[in-house]
Design an enzyme around this catalytic site. Structure first.
Site, PDB file in Angstrom:
ATOM      1  N   ASN A 137       0.878  -1.177   0.000  1.00  0.00           N
ATOM      2  CA  ASN A 137       0.000   0.000   0.000  1.00  0.00           C
ATOM      3  C   ASN A 137       0.913   1.224   0.000  1.00  0.00           C
ATOM      4  OD1 ASN A 137      -1.826   2.043   0.445  1.00  0.00           O
ATOM      5  ND2 ASN A 137      -2.150   1.559   2.615  1.00  0.00           N
ATOM      6  N   TRP A 138       1.026   1.844  -1.181  1.00  0.00           N
ATOM      7  CA  TRP A 138       1.949   2.990  -1.294  1.00  0.00           C
ATOM      8  C   TRP A 138       1.427   4.215  -0.548  1.00  0.00           C
ATOM      9  CZ3 TRP A 138       3.949   3.460  -7.074  1.00  0.00           C
ATOM     10  CH2 TRP A 138       4.666   2.299  -7.403  1.00  0.00           C
ATOM     11  N   LYS A 139       0.150   4.201  -0.176  1.00  0.00           N
ATOM     12  CA  LYS A 139      -0.503   5.390   0.395  1.00  0.00           C
ATOM     13  C   LYS A 139      -0.308   6.571  -0.574  1.00  0.00           C
ATOM     14  CE  LYS A 139       0.608   3.671   4.951  1.00  0.00           C
ATOM     15  NZ  LYS A 139       0.124   3.775   6.306  1.00  0.00           N
ATOM     16  N   HIS A 190      -9.507   1.069   4.857  1.00  0.00           N
ATOM     17  CA  HIS A 190      -8.218   1.306   5.532  1.00  0.00           C
ATOM     18  C   HIS A 190      -8.458   2.271   6.691  1.00  0.00           C
ATOM     19  CE1 HIS A 190      -4.134   2.637   6.311  1.00  0.00           C
ATOM     20  NE2 HIS A 190      -3.730   1.546   5.689  1.00  0.00           N
ATOM     21  N   GLU A 239      -6.923   4.720   7.733  1.00  0.00           N
ATOM     22  CA  GLU A 239      -6.767   6.154   7.421  1.00  0.00           C
ATOM     23  C   GLU A 239      -8.018   6.695   6.747  1.00  0.00           C
ATOM     24  OE1 GLU A 239      -3.036   5.682   5.374  1.00  0.00           O
ATOM     25  OE2 GLU A 239      -2.098   5.140   7.283  1.00  0.00           O
ATOM     26  N   GLU A 278      -5.516  -4.939  10.599  1.00  0.00           N
ATOM     27  CA  GLU A 278      -4.503  -3.905  10.780  1.00  0.00           C
ATOM     28  C   GLU A 278      -4.787  -3.136  12.066  1.00  0.00           C
ATOM     29  OE1 GLU A 278      -2.475  -2.758   6.845  1.00  0.00           O
ATOM     30  OE2 GLU A 278      -4.190  -1.463   7.112  1.00  0.00           O
ATOM     31  N   GLY A 282       2.265   2.335  10.620  1.00  0.00           N
ATOM     32  CA  GLY A 282       3.203   3.445  10.442  1.00  0.00           C
ATOM     33  C   GLY A 282       3.869   3.880  11.733  1.00  0.00           C
ATOM     34  N   SER A 339       3.327  -2.099  10.370  1.00  0.00           N
ATOM     35  CA  SER A 339       4.782  -2.071  10.579  1.00  0.00           C
ATOM     36  C   SER A 339       5.453  -3.412  10.302  1.00  0.00           C
ATOM     37  CB  SER A 339       5.104  -1.566  11.997  1.00  0.00           C
ATOM     38  OG  SER A 339       4.639  -0.236  12.169  1.00  0.00           O
ATOM     39  N   GLY A 388       2.673  -1.153   4.256  1.00  0.00           N
ATOM     40  CA  GLY A 388       2.694   0.278   3.934  1.00  0.00           C
ATOM     41  C   GLY A 388       4.104   0.746   3.631  1.00  0.00           C
ATOM     42  N   GLY A 389       4.719   1.399   4.604  1.00  0.00           N
ATOM     43  CA  GLY A 389       6.028   2.033   4.398  1.00  0.00           C
ATOM     44  C   GLY A 389       7.064   1.142   3.734  1.00  0.00           C
TER      45      GLY A 389
END
Ligand code: PEP
Length: 244
Positions: free
Chosen positions: A9-11, A95, A97, A166, A172, A208, A229-230
């Site tokens: 997930n590049w966000k 998600h 966010e 999640e 993150g 993470s 993610g990251g």
């Protein structure tokens, strides 16, 4: 169908030049994780770039959200049918966010999952508790409420989704759920899915995940892979996770 699946997930990250480098590395090195299903969920404007860069590989691409509506006067929205035209396989829905910053309720998340399935996309339905909810001992109640909202709307089609657990406090933050914590919630979700006739879907963990903790998480009985993610923004790290 269960099987190892790792989704990036590049966000809201990227740009044409860095994407070209990242996608190029994935396209060159995907064999490093050839026995796994891999996908990247990119911002909408880069779908066509992902499509072109990955077309000769087994790496799928997807979106990070999708409209609950099919078409019409919904300025700023992107429909599932539009995504499907690009060869998108997945759309993340719910998600944390989106739930936190954009007001996506359980009902909206369910409607988005339904819209995705109608266009033959696979929704990746995210569920997860806040830190305060974990500390209050309500983790299971929260994730089951989120899941039940989707199951109620999808019925038998629930067997065609992917679910990602999640924990919001792990996204993150560098703070990962322990494999035991993650497995416990996955087992709870799996039992509920099984009751709904969807016990055989992939259940991903996200929060993470890194190359050095992926194997211990993915080795658990009910954890079929990850939503990353990251760490999905670095090809070598992402492929190392996919291989774990
Ligand atoms: C995510 O965005 O879904 C996620 C799990 O992020 P991170 O891996 O950076 O915690």
């Amino acid at each position: 169908m269960r099987g190892k699946l790792v989704v990036g997930n590049w966000k809201m990250n990227g740009g044409l030049a860095p994407n070209a480098a990242l996608l190029g590395e994935l396209a060159a090195d995907w064999q490093a994780a050839a026995d796994r299903k891999i996908a990247v969920c990119v911002p909408y404007p880069y779908l066509v770039q992902a499509q072109a860069a990955l077309q000769a590989t087994p790496i799928a691409w997807g979106a990070q959200d999708v409209s609950e509506h099919a078409a019409g006067a919904y300025t700023g929205e992107v429909s599932a049918a539009m995504l499907a035209e690009f060869g998108c396989r997945y759309a993340i829905v719910g998600h944390s966010e989106r739930r936190q910053y954009f007001g996506d309720t359980d009902a909206v998340v369910a409607a988005k999952a339904k819209a995705a399935l109608a266009a033959k996309l696979t929704p990746i339905v995210c569920v997860g508790e806040l830190l305060s909810e974990r500390e209050a001992g309500t983790t299971d109640a929260v994730v089951l409420r989120q899941l039940d909202a989707v199951l109620a709307v999808l019925g038998a089609d629930a067997a065609r989704v992917v679910v990602a657990y999640e924990p919001v406090w792990a996204i993150g933050t560098g703070r990962t759920a322990t494999p035991e914590q993650a497995q416990d919630v996955h087992a709870t979700l799996r039992a509920r899915l099984a009751k709904a006739g969807a016990g055989d879907i992939p259940l991903l963990y996200g929060g993470s995940v890194k190359a050095d903790n992926a194997a211990s998480l993915f080795g658990r009985r009910d954890i079929d892979g990850g939503l990353i993610g990251g760490a999905s923004l670095k090809a070598a790290e992402f492929l190392a996770i996919a291989r774990a």
